[in-house]
Design an enzyme around this catalytic site. Sequence first.
Site, PDB file in Angstrom:
ATOM      1  N   ASP A 238       0.848  -1.184   0.000  1.00  0.00           N
ATOM      2  CA  ASP A 238       0.000   0.000   0.000  1.00  0.00           C
ATOM      3  C   ASP A 238       0.895   1.249   0.000  1.00  0.00           C
ATOM      4  OD1 ASP A 238      -3.088   0.635   0.388  1.00  0.00           O
ATOM      5  OD2 ASP A 238      -2.020   2.041   1.662  1.00  0.00           O
ATOM      6  N   TYR A 388      -3.710  11.031   1.140  1.00  0.00           N
ATOM      7  CA  TYR A 388      -4.145  10.876  -0.253  1.00  0.00           C
ATOM      8  C   TYR A 388      -4.156  12.233  -0.958  1.00  0.00           C
ATOM      9  CZ  TYR A 388      -5.507   6.039   0.585  1.00  0.00           C
ATOM     10  OH  TYR A 388      -5.475   4.696   0.866  1.00  0.00           O
ATOM     11  N   HIS A 445      -4.686  -7.794  -0.102  1.00  0.00           N
ATOM     12  CA  HIS A 445      -3.996  -6.515   0.081  1.00  0.00           C
ATOM     13  C   HIS A 445      -3.222  -6.428   1.396  1.00  0.00           C
ATOM     14  CE1 HIS A 445      -3.360  -2.266  -0.750  1.00  0.00           C
ATOM     15  NE2 HIS A 445      -3.777  -1.975   0.466  1.00  0.00           N
TER      16      HIS A 445
END
Length: 471
Positions: A238, A388, A445
């Site tokens: 990630d 983000y 993930h």
Amino acid sequence: MQPVETFVKGLNGLNPQQLQLLVVSSVGVGLLTCYMLFKKRVAKTIPMGEGWWGRGEKQLSEDTKIYPFRVETSEAEIQDLNRRIDQTRYTEPLEDSRFHYGFNSVYLKKVVSYWRNQFDWKKQVEVLNKYPHFKTKIEGLDVHFIRVSPEQREGQRVVPLMLVHGWPGSFFEFYKILPLLTERQDDVAFEVICPSIPGYGYSEAPHKMGFNTMDAARVFLKLMERLGFTEFYLQGGDWGSLIVTNMAQMKPDCVKGLHLNMLAVTKGGAGLVISLLLGRYLPFLVGMTREDVRRLYPYFEKNVYEMLRESGYLHIQATKPDTAGCGVNDSPVGLAAYILEKFSTWTDKQNRDLEDGGLERKYSLDDLLTNVMIYWTTGSIVSSMRFYKENLKSDPQNRIDSKTGIYVPMGFAAFPQELLHCPKAWARWRFKDLRSYSYMSSGGHFAAFEEPKLLADDFVQFVRKVESKKK
């Protein structure tokens, strides 16, 4: 003029075949010269830069000491949590919607009931304190990390390693893989550093705009230097995969090897187009395997439509994180739904078809809620969402790190349920020294959290390949 005349006479004395050979050779030498000049100009590192993310003006000096830290809680904290849980207002789900609309509130009530009546946060705090925690000030921020040192056995080498998490995870994701790395019985063990990204958990959040993966990379390089490590391995998924990649780009001489379990190739030019067009039917021509074909195709369904279904959160967090963050920072149940839905779908997209999202197939509620509690008790969900915004406020492909290759030894563990699949041939476009590429048998993930043994085994075999080549 005499050298020129001599050269012209020499040309006149050549036959057509010799002239043709001379022209071809001259063109070849010219192209080779251009290639060598271009190759020398290709950047192999990115600048570390500098930053200050604390409150106010940058201080003239900074405390470089490392301080022990313990996770703590209180009755007041637990009572406030319980009060907020008791006041939750639920929305009835649509009939037979399962997890297709997000976290199903029928199952959410069961999770919250366990959280309110059975989950023991005080006990989990002791679990968190199982490993030594520390904090140190870097670029104006209190940076949190755990450091786990092995008991070195006779004939055993101890190798430094940093593990970096992503969103919506935390350093706690690595608790199951830590003993597999630090308590090994063979000839190598790892001294592991697990930091919290600034703005996540117990690391202080940046007070200024602009803190991205390159800034996190610089902070973590300073951390490793402060701890006395001059050479080390890196591992991440990630956001962690981007951060450790940036670390390798900044100081390749310090990074013995880079191991990732998430890799998205978004820039391949004509090579990517050709690879996609031929890959499904003639995979061997573009360096693909049958497993690559199985994971990649149908391409638009698995890589475009699927990502559109799963990336709504990304668009919100990359544009207006503070707006959405108000709700999840104020409601513990809203926070749990927001975070745990990712642990459902990103572990296996087919979990959307299940009434309970398949959460307890791979994880325990204690582990899942401990991760949620790290966000809740630190109030760090908004600052984690801002990461983000900072990384996607402009085109990532125009950043210097996207235009710079990676030249340290690299290993990649391709888990079958990861959001995007990256074939080995694509990985080589950026990673110039790919030593290991593994198709993992299961997992998604959150690899370290879900399949710690698989990830640990793959990482160790990668390290052995790197070390054996150095001998």
